[in-house]
Design an enzyme around this catalytic site. Structure first.
Site, PDB file in Angstrom:
ATOM      1  N   SER A  21      33.567  70.387  42.589  1.00 48.92           N
ATOM      2  CA  SER A  21      33.653  68.969  42.211  1.00 48.92           C
ATOM      3  C   SER A  21      35.037  68.373  42.464  1.00 48.92           C
ATOM      4  CB  SER A  21      33.250  68.783  40.747  1.00 48.92           C
ATOM      5  OG  SER A  21      31.885  69.084  40.595  1.00 48.92           O
ATOM      6  N   LYS A  70      26.660  72.430  28.822  1.00 51.19           N
ATOM      7  CA  LYS A  70      25.826  71.246  29.067  1.00 51.19           C
ATOM      8  C   LYS A  70      24.937  70.855  27.881  1.00 51.19           C
ATOM      9  CE  LYS A  70      25.133  71.197  34.045  1.00 51.19           C
ATOM     10  NZ  LYS A  70      24.087  71.052  35.045  1.00 51.19           N
ATOM     11  N   ASP A 106      21.883  64.860  37.478  1.00 44.08           N
ATOM     12  CA  ASP A 106      21.187  65.798  38.380  1.00 44.08           C
ATOM     13  C   ASP A 106      19.866  65.206  38.890  1.00 44.08           C
ATOM     14  OD1 ASP A 106      23.117  67.770  38.199  1.00 44.08           O
ATOM     15  OD2 ASP A 106      22.174  68.733  36.474  1.00 44.08           O
ATOM     16  N   GLY A 133      17.132  76.747  35.204  1.00 45.76           N
ATOM     17  CA  GLY A 133      17.925  75.624  34.714  1.00 45.76           C
ATOM     18  C   GLY A 133      17.820  74.380  35.586  1.00 45.76           C
ATOM     19  N   ARG A 155       7.411  83.883  39.366  1.00 43.31           N
ATOM     20  CA  ARG A 155       7.025  85.302  39.294  1.00 43.31           C
ATOM     21  C   ARG A 155       6.623  85.705  37.878  1.00 43.31           C
ATOM     22  NH1 ARG A 155      12.817  88.566  39.839  1.00 43.31           N
ATOM     23  NH2 ARG A 155      13.991  87.296  38.366  1.00 43.31           N
ATOM     24  N   TYR A 227      22.721  75.165  48.757  1.00 43.85           N
ATOM     25  CA  TYR A 227      23.555  74.530  49.795  1.00 43.85           C
ATOM     26  C   TYR A 227      24.464  75.515  50.519  1.00 43.85           C
ATOM     27  CZ  TYR A 227      26.450  74.240  45.600  1.00 43.85           C
ATOM     28  OH  TYR A 227      27.111  74.550  44.440  1.00 43.85           O
ATOM     29  N   GLY A 248      20.401  71.611  49.751  1.00 45.32           N
ATOM     30  CA  GLY A 248      20.885  71.153  48.445  1.00 45.32           C
ATOM     31  C   GLY A 248      22.167  70.347  48.472  1.00 45.32           C
TER      32      GLY A 248
HETATM   33  P1  NAP Z   1      18.147  80.013  37.229  1.00 40.94           P
HETATM   34  O1  NAP Z   1      18.226  79.241  35.949  1.00 40.94           O
HETATM   35  O2  NAP Z   1      18.607  81.407  37.258  1.00 40.94           O
HETATM   36  O3  NAP Z   1      16.602  79.925  37.701  1.00 40.94           O
HETATM   37  C1  NAP Z   1      16.189  80.408  38.887  1.00 40.94           C
HETATM   38  C2  NAP Z   1      14.667  80.495  38.998  1.00 40.94           C
HETATM   39  O4  NAP Z   1      14.420  81.354  40.092  1.00 40.94           O
HETATM   40  C3  NAP Z   1      13.935  81.125  37.821  1.00 40.94           C
HETATM   41  O5  NAP Z   1      12.608  80.665  37.777  1.00 40.94           O
HETATM   42  C4  NAP Z   1      13.959  82.605  38.177  1.00 40.94           C
HETATM   43  O6  NAP Z   1      12.911  83.364  37.628  1.00 40.94           O
HETATM   44  C5  NAP Z   1      13.756  82.532  39.663  1.00 40.94           C
HETATM   45  N1  NAP Z   1      14.335  83.719  40.300  1.00 40.94           N
HETATM   46  C6  NAP Z   1      15.627  84.123  40.256  1.00 40.94           C
HETATM   47  N2  NAP Z   1      15.779  85.276  40.948  1.00 40.94           N
HETATM   48  C7  NAP Z   1      14.551  85.593  41.408  1.00 40.94           C
HETATM   49  C8  NAP Z   1      14.062  86.684  42.174  1.00 40.94           C
HETATM   50  N3  NAP Z   1      14.865  87.665  42.622  1.00 40.94           N
HETATM   51  N4  NAP Z   1      12.745  86.704  42.471  1.00 40.94           N
HETATM   52  C9  NAP Z   1      11.938  85.724  42.037  1.00 40.94           C
HETATM   53  N5  NAP Z   1      12.345  84.664  41.300  1.00 40.94           N
HETATM   54  C10 NAP Z   1      13.642  84.610  40.997  1.00 40.94           C
HETATM   55  O7  NAP Z   1      18.951  79.274  38.357  1.00 40.94           O
HETATM   56  P2  NAP Z   1      19.225  77.711  38.504  1.00 40.94           P
HETATM   57  O8  NAP Z   1      20.427  77.331  37.730  1.00 40.94           O
HETATM   58  O9  NAP Z   1      17.970  76.981  38.249  1.00 40.94           O
HETATM   59  O10 NAP Z   1      19.687  77.612  40.046  1.00 40.94           O
HETATM   60  C11 NAP Z   1      18.802  77.975  41.073  1.00 40.94           C
HETATM   61  C12 NAP Z   1      19.426  77.714  42.432  1.00 40.94           C
HETATM   62  O11 NAP Z   1      19.658  76.322  42.588  1.00 40.94           O
HETATM   63  C13 NAP Z   1      20.775  78.391  42.657  1.00 40.94           C
HETATM   64  O12 NAP Z   1      20.801  78.859  43.976  1.00 40.94           O
HETATM   65  C14 NAP Z   1      21.778  77.264  42.493  1.00 40.94           C
HETATM   66  O13 NAP Z   1      22.948  77.450  43.252  1.00 40.94           O
HETATM   67  C15 NAP Z   1      20.983  76.099  43.017  1.00 40.94           C
HETATM   68  N6  NAP Z   1      21.398  74.806  42.444  1.00 40.94           N
HETATM   69  C16 NAP Z   1      21.695  73.802  43.304  1.00 40.94           C
HETATM   70  C17 NAP Z   1      22.074  72.573  42.794  1.00 40.94           C
HETATM   71  C18 NAP Z   1      22.436  71.451  43.729  1.00 40.94           C
HETATM   72  O14 NAP Z   1      23.036  70.462  43.282  1.00 40.94           O
HETATM   73  N7  NAP Z   1      22.108  71.529  44.992  1.00 40.94           N
HETATM   74  C19 NAP Z   1      22.120  72.361  41.407  1.00 40.94           C
HETATM   75  C20 NAP Z   1      21.776  73.426  40.566  1.00 40.94           C
HETATM   76  C21 NAP Z   1      21.414  74.642  41.092  1.00 40.94           C
HETATM   77  P3  NAP Z   1      13.141  84.352  36.372  1.00 40.94           P
HETATM   78  O15 NAP Z   1      13.348  83.424  35.221  1.00 40.94           O
HETATM   79  O16 NAP Z   1      11.903  85.129  36.331  1.00 40.94           O
HETATM   80  O17 NAP Z   1      14.384  85.149  36.676  1.00 40.94           O
END
Ligand code: NAP
Length: 282
Positions: A21, A70, A106, A133, A155, A227, A248
């Site tokens: 940021s 947050k 977001d 999240g 999953r 991203y 992203g």
């Molecule tokens: P998170 O809270 O860890 O959630 C990820 C999701 O993916 C959960 O449903 C999780 O399932 C699943 N998952 C994780 N590892 C997995 C695996 N090996 N196999 C199958 N499912 C899996 O993560 P998050 O904060 O939502 O972020 C997710 C992604 O979005 C990250 O790559 C982050 O960098 C990106 N992101 C981008 C932005 C943007 O502005 N572009 C903003 C936020 C996040 P389980 O609960 O079963 O583990």
């Protein structure tokens, strides 16, 4: 030049040193020729209340809030905007003469990415992969944009059920195990396919969520909120299958640009911020 009149913006979190940021917000500040500076303050979990009191005492104009604060930061604020209230999380605070308002940008970041490329989610059949999240803002964004249907593939269905039940009051959402034939049937109808899992993110670029491309219609929008890398394996396969693709970057920059607008009233050309982000990532 930083002077005694320079206004201060920052991101708080723990850890926060890695945050991108400051890179793109300061690029925005320079482009808008504003007398502001944007920095990062690491704030330990037990120190959040003191940090917010310090924001008021020091007259810090605005903050971004990241993990792990947050949710808990909400109780220290004077008012909360609708998106932040629905999501139960604040990522932006505006300090207006000592009155602190919490926002969540977001949602606008996620939706803005699609709108910027001229894509209209209204009336589309949407399929979301993963529900952690980041998915909360995506689900709320899709509901507000008026998608025709929303199917979430994960999953671990029992883990995600409470999240889906929370949003059922706004829209009928289908939650499926992504390894089932029912999910393949939903994929076949999808007009918008979104990945919100971290599968494929650097350094594990060989990973991707399980998608049977034979089931996916060509020409639909495939959106990966990752991203880094700019093109995940998931997006590469989507492109080769004949789909439109979006990464992203626009969501990240979009949420930052909306915070910037809330603090300064200025709507930036987001390309300035995106360029700074790309240079930092390179
Ligand atoms: P998170 O809270 O860890 O959630 C990820 C999701 O993916 C959960 O449903 C999780 O399932 C699943 N998952 C994780 N590892 C997995 C695996 N090996 N196999 C199958 N499912 C899996 O993560 P998050 O904060 O939502 O972020 C997710 C992604 O979005 C990250 O790559 C982050 O960098 C990106 N992101 C981008 C932005 C943007 O502005 N572009 C903003 C936020 C996040 P389980 O609960 O079963 O583990």
């Amino acid at each position: 030049m930083i002077t005694g009149k320079t206004k201060v913006l920052a991101v708080i979190g723990n850890p926060v040193e890695h945050s991108l940021s400051p890179v793109f917000q300061n690029a925005g500040i320079r482009a808008a020729e504003l007398d502001y500076v944007y920095t990062a303050f690491p704030v330990k979990e037990g120190k959040l209340g003191e940090a917010i009191a310090g924001m008021k005492a020091l007259g810090i104009c605005g903050l971004n809030v990241t993990i792990p604060h947050k949710e808990r930061v909400m109780k220290y604020l004077d008012s909360i905007d609708k998106d932040a209230e629905v999501l139960g999380a604040v990522n932006t605070i505006v300090n207006q003469n000592g009155v602190l308002t919490g926002y969540n940008t977001d949602v606008k970041g996620f939706v803005g990415g699609m709108k910027q490329m001229g894509y209209e989610p209204k009336g589309k059949q949407a399929v979301l992969l993963g529900a952690g999240g980041a998915a909360r803002a995506i689900i709320w964004g899709l509901i507000q944009e008026g998608v025709a249907s929303l199917t979430i593939g994960v999953r671990n269905v029992p883990k995600v059920r409470p999240l889906v039940e929370y949003f059922q009051k706004y829209m009928d959402i289908t939650l499926l195990d992504w390894s089932t034939p029912e999910f393949d049937r939903a994929l076949a109808k999808a007009q918008l396919l979104i990945n919100s899992t971290p599968l494929g993110m650097c350094p594990h670029v060989e990973a991707m969520p399980p998608v049977n491309w034979d089931k996916v219609s060509k020409g639909i929008l495939v959106y990966d909120i990752i991203y880094t890398p700019a093109e995940t394996l998931f997006l590469k396969q989507a492109r080769e299958h004949g789909c439109l693709t979006l990464n992203g970057e626009a969501m990240l920059i979009g949420q930052g640009a909306e915070s910037f607008r809330l603090w300064t009233g200025i709507e930036l050309d987001t390309e300035v911020m995106a360029q700074a982000l790309r240079e930092a990532l390179a």
